[in-house]
Design an enzyme around this catalytic site. Sequence first.
Site, PDB file in Angstrom:
ATOM      1  CG  ASN A   1      -0.354  -0.218   2.535  1.00 31.57           C
ATOM      2  OD1 ASN A   1       0.567  -0.948   2.801  1.00 31.57           O
ATOM      3  ND2 ASN A   1      -1.036   0.837   3.445  1.00 31.57           N
TER       4      ASN A   1
ATOM      5  CG  ASN B   1      -1.505  11.173  -2.161  1.00 31.70           C
ATOM      6  OD1 ASN B   1      -1.922  12.156  -1.986  1.00 31.70           O
ATOM      7  ND2 ASN B   1      -0.482  10.764  -3.309  1.00 31.70           N
TER       8      ASN B   1
ATOM      9  CB  CYS C   1      -5.063  -1.382  -1.970  1.00 29.61           C
ATOM     10  SG  CYS C   1      -6.458  -0.398  -1.176  1.00 29.61           S
TER      11      CYS C   1
ATOM     12  CD  GLU D   1      -5.256  -6.368  -1.100  1.00 27.38           C
ATOM     13  OE1 GLU D   1      -5.635  -6.900  -0.065  1.00 27.38           O
ATOM     14  OE2 GLU D   1      -4.932  -4.994  -1.332  1.00 27.38           O
TER      15      GLU D   1
END
Length: 131
Positions: A40, A43, A51, A53
């Site tokens: 991840n 910001n 993320c 993934e």
Amino acid sequence: MDDLLKLARTMMVRAYAPYSKFAVGAALLDEAGRVHAGCNVENAAYPQGLCAEASAIAALVAAGQKRVLECVVIGPGSEVITPCGGCRQKLREFATDDLPIHLCGPDGLHRTVTLGQLLPMSFGPHHLAKP
């Protein structure tokens, strides 16, 4: 699964999570037997982060692949960590309902589930296939 877990753990350590302090790593196995990983990346313009993934999927696509056969997700703590709803749908784009997703913590595997269990009755690419 051991290689995927090792790489996902490395990604968790590399995560950029200065706001949530919740580092997550992910690793995906593609149909060519290659592994793609991500972490991840938060910001200051929350929620514009990425993320783990999703970043692993981006690495998969950047490598020219389009099919995920196995997934490992690892996060901190003793609770079972699962992909968020958006990442479940992103995984669905590149995998079938029987995709094994290994949910891990710092101590290793907590549980293995399928994408179909996490995202039942999902909308996927086959819904848009031409007759």
